[in-house]
Design a protein around this motif. Structure first.
Motif, PDB file in Angstrom:
ATOM      1  N   PHE A 247       0.800  -1.216   0.000  1.00  0.00           N
ATOM      2  CA  PHE A 247       0.000   0.000   0.000  1.00  0.00           C
ATOM      3  C   PHE A 247       0.839   1.275   0.000  1.00  0.00           C
ATOM      4  O   PHE A 247       0.354   2.341  -0.340  1.00  0.00           O
ATOM      5  CB  PHE A 247      -0.995   0.000   1.154  1.00  0.00           C
ATOM      6  CG  PHE A 247      -0.494   0.524   2.477  1.00  0.00           C
ATOM      7  CD1 PHE A 247      -1.252   1.441   3.187  1.00  0.00           C
ATOM      8  CD2 PHE A 247       0.711   0.100   3.024  1.00  0.00           C
ATOM      9  CE1 PHE A 247      -0.815   1.920   4.427  1.00  0.00           C
ATOM     10  CE2 PHE A 247       1.136   0.566   4.254  1.00  0.00           C
ATOM     11  CZ  PHE A 247       0.375   1.494   4.959  1.00  0.00           C
ATOM     12  N   ARG A 248       2.116   1.175   0.363  1.00  0.00           N
ATOM     13  CA  ARG A 248       2.973   2.351   0.332  1.00  0.00           C
ATOM     14  C   ARG A 248       3.146   2.895  -1.080  1.00  0.00           C
ATOM     15  O   ARG A 248       3.424   4.087  -1.257  1.00  0.00           O
ATOM     16  CB  ARG A 248       4.340   2.021   0.939  1.00  0.00           C
ATOM     17  CG  ARG A 248       4.299   1.763   2.431  1.00  0.00           C
ATOM     18  CD  ARG A 248       5.630   1.285   2.956  1.00  0.00           C
ATOM     19  NE  ARG A 248       6.002  -0.026   2.412  1.00  0.00           N
ATOM     20  CZ  ARG A 248       7.100  -0.695   2.753  1.00  0.00           C
ATOM     21  NH1 ARG A 248       7.937  -0.179   3.647  1.00  0.00           N
ATOM     22  NH2 ARG A 248       7.364  -1.874   2.226  1.00  0.00           N
ATOM     23  N   ALA A 249       2.977   2.041  -2.076  1.00  0.00           N
ATOM     24  CA  ALA A 249       3.134   2.482  -3.459  1.00  0.00           C
ATOM     25  C   ALA A 249       2.127   3.555  -3.839  1.00  0.00           C
ATOM     26  O   ALA A 249       2.345   4.327  -4.773  1.00  0.00           O
ATOM     27  CB  ALA A 249       3.008   1.288  -4.407  1.00  0.00           C
ATOM     28  N   ALA A 250       1.015   3.621  -3.110  1.00  0.00           N
ATOM     29  CA  ALA A 250      -0.020   4.620  -3.395  1.00  0.00           C
ATOM     30  C   ALA A 250      -0.010   5.772  -2.397  1.00  0.00           C
ATOM     31  O   ALA A 250      -0.822   6.690  -2.510  1.00  0.00           O
ATOM     32  CB  ALA A 250      -1.395   3.951  -3.402  1.00  0.00           C
ATOM     33  N   MET A 251       0.893   5.748  -1.435  1.00  0.00           N
ATOM     34  CA  MET A 251       0.922   6.788  -0.410  1.00  0.00           C
ATOM     35  C   MET A 251       1.702   8.014  -0.910  1.00  0.00           C
ATOM     36  O   MET A 251       2.754   7.864  -1.544  1.00  0.00           O
ATOM     37  CB  MET A 251       1.538   6.264   0.884  1.00  0.00           C
ATOM     38  CG  MET A 251       0.754   5.127   1.493  1.00  0.00           C
ATOM     39  SD  MET A 251       1.459   4.535   3.059  1.00  0.00           S
ATOM     40  CE  MET A 251       0.895   5.839   4.156  1.00  0.00           C
ATOM     41  N   PRO A 332       8.432  16.222   6.206  1.00  0.00           N
ATOM     42  CA  PRO A 332       8.253  15.387   5.011  1.00  0.00           C
ATOM     43  C   PRO A 332       7.393  16.077   3.954  1.00  0.00           C
ATOM     44  O   PRO A 332       6.538  16.904   4.272  1.00  0.00           O
ATOM     45  CB  PRO A 332       7.564  14.133   5.549  1.00  0.00           C
ATOM     46  CG  PRO A 332       6.853  14.613   6.770  1.00  0.00           C
ATOM     47  CD  PRO A 332       7.726  15.664   7.362  1.00  0.00           C
ATOM     48  N   VAL A 333       7.635  15.716   2.722  1.00  0.00           N
ATOM     49  CA  VAL A 333       6.820  16.188   1.603  1.00  0.00           C
ATOM     50  C   VAL A 333       5.738  15.148   1.348  1.00  0.00           C
ATOM     51  O   VAL A 333       6.019  13.958   1.221  1.00  0.00           O
ATOM     52  CB  VAL A 333       7.681  16.374   0.337  1.00  0.00           C
ATOM     53  CG1 VAL A 333       6.812  16.747  -0.856  1.00  0.00           C
ATOM     54  CG2 VAL A 333       8.756  17.441   0.595  1.00  0.00           C
ATOM     55  N   GLY A 334       4.497  15.602   1.294  1.00  0.00           N
ATOM     56  CA  GLY A 334       3.369  14.686   1.074  1.00  0.00           C
ATOM     57  C   GLY A 334       2.640  14.392   2.358  1.00  0.00           C
ATOM     58  O   GLY A 334       3.211  14.370   3.440  1.00  0.00           O
ATOM     59  N   THR A 335       1.333  14.159   2.233  1.00  0.00           N
ATOM     60  CA  THR A 335       0.517  13.833   3.397  1.00  0.00           C
ATOM     61  C   THR A 335       0.750  12.379   3.804  1.00  0.00           C
ATOM     62  O   THR A 335       1.301  11.589   3.058  1.00  0.00           O
ATOM     63  CB  THR A 335      -0.979  14.047   3.095  1.00  0.00           C
ATOM     64  OG1 THR A 335      -1.329  13.250   1.961  1.00  0.00           O
ATOM     65  CG2 THR A 335      -1.250  15.508   2.796  1.00  0.00           C
ATOM     66  N   ARG A 336       0.279  12.031   5.025  1.00  0.00           N
ATOM     67  CA  ARG A 336       0.467  10.656   5.513  1.00  0.00           C
ATOM     68  C   ARG A 336      -0.268   9.634   4.660  1.00  0.00           C
ATOM     69  O   ARG A 336       0.226   8.554   4.373  1.00  0.00           O
ATOM     70  CB  ARG A 336      -0.023  10.539   6.955  1.00  0.00           C
ATOM     71  CG  ARG A 336       0.880  11.169   7.988  1.00  0.00           C
ATOM     72  CD  ARG A 336       0.596  10.611   9.367  1.00  0.00           C
ATOM     73  NE  ARG A 336      -0.748  10.900   9.848  1.00  0.00           N
ATOM     74  CZ  ARG A 336      -1.426  10.135  10.700  1.00  0.00           C
ATOM     75  NH1 ARG A 336      -0.907   9.007  11.135  1.00  0.00           N
ATOM     76  NH2 ARG A 336      -2.633  10.476  11.109  1.00  0.00           N
TER      77      ARG A 336
END
Length: 337
Positions: A247-251, A332-336
């Motif tokens: 699922f990290r691939a879509a985070m 960090p760049v990007g939401t959780r």
């Protein structure tokens, strides 16, 4: 310290120096527990090995780890069975924690994980009976509401949790990912033993208000994903290494553009780790544990070698300079999610 297939001998997680009281709840556990989610849920399905996961759980207990955390969601449902199998005959050696209140929609799994909160008293009561059956126990030491359901008044959900505690099915009750407003409302109904929320060098939001509230009110804090879903251990440096079943691939934080910028955080951790002759995962965990004496962390792992490496964090003493350097790392760049 490099991960290998052996179990750690020093430091022993269960030694008095590595135990912590979770607020004023009366719960005392090891500073590092074990999060079991990744053994059954959302990470790369092709790498799952139930036999190795059982070995990890048993090796953790062998080395004094006392907090074992699972949830009905994970699998779903299969992780509790796995944990129960691993702890058979060793139930009294651990603080066993599980959760309820999130219902999965498996339609798009594993590429997309969609869950819906269900905090109704009926669901909570039915859920613990299912969890106890799967775990093969007559009670859990800590039962946690996985998420607050915005459609159900927290007073109703928390009241149901308190009833389970009164019945002896849960010795302590806690919340997960709740904000201060919901914590205040729940605390007015019944005492809160713990709050479980994400905390790491790549997710520091709870440091502003939530952790201080917990400290002030005697609520223990359990940090999940203290290694940033493996990122702070150096496990993911390129998005292309993540499989479609991870699922990290879509985070957002793992997308190519964001990931490359977030590598600056990892580089900072690695710089401190080099000075300590340590792994970056050990420094990242030591930083989390340094945030509050009433806080414990539950890194997950799926091989014994990574357990060895994680427990090595208990031997890391970060200096004030180290902590200031780590505190100054970029957001960090990007939401959780």
């Amino acid at each position: 310290m490099n991960a290998d297939s052996s179990t750690p001998t020093v430091p022993v997680a269960g030694s008095p120096a590595h135990r912590r009281a979770l607020g004023r709840s009366g719960l005392e556990v090891t500073a590092l527990g074990l999060g079991c989610m990744g053994m059954s849920w959302v990470y790369d399905e092709s790498s799952r090995d139930d036999a190795e996961s059982v070995r990890v759980i048993q090796a953790a207990v062998d080395n004094g780890v006392t907090l074992i955390d699972t949830a009905d969601l994970y699998g779903p449902f299969t992780n509790e069975v796995l944990v129960g199998k691993a702890l058979r005959g060793r139930r009294d050696e651990v603080t066993l924690a599980t959760k309820c209140g999130l219902v999965p929609d498996m339609t798009l799994y594993p590429r997309t994980v969609k869950v819906t909160p269900n905090g109704t008293p009926e669901h909570i009561r039915a859920s613990i009976d299912g969890s106890l059956s799967r775990l093969g126990v007559d009670h859990v030491d800590l039962y946690q509401l996985h998420r607050v359901d915005p459609e159900v008044p927290i007073e109703e959900s928390w009241g149901a949790m308190a009833e389970l505690q009164a019945e002896g099915k849960a010795v302590h009750i806690g919340l997960s990912e709740a904000g201060v407003a919901d914590l205040e409302r729940a605390a007015a109904v019944a005492p809160i033993a713990t709050l479980q929320s994400e905390l790491s060098l790549w997710s520091r939001d709870t440091l502003a208000e939530v952790l201080p509230w917990c400290t002030a009110h005697g609520v223990g804090f359990i940090a999940f994903s203290p290694l940033g879903r493996g990122f702070l251990a150096g496990a993911v440096r390129e998005t292309s290494t993540l499989s479609d079943t991870d699922f990290r691939a879509a985070m957002p934080r793992f997308q190519d553009g964001a990931l490359q910028q977030n590598l600056r955080i990892l580089a900072g951790v690695e710089a401190v780790a080099k000075r300590h002759d340590a792994a970056p995962s050990q420094v990242a965990l030591a930083w989390v544990l340094a945030q509050d004496p009433g806080l414990v962390a539950i890194p997950g792992c799926t091989v014994v070698g990574h357990l060895t490496e994680n427990l090595g964090a208990l031997g890391i003493e970060l200096t004030p300079g180290d902590l200031a350097e780590l505190d100054g790392l970029p957001a960090p760049v990007g939401t959780r999610f």
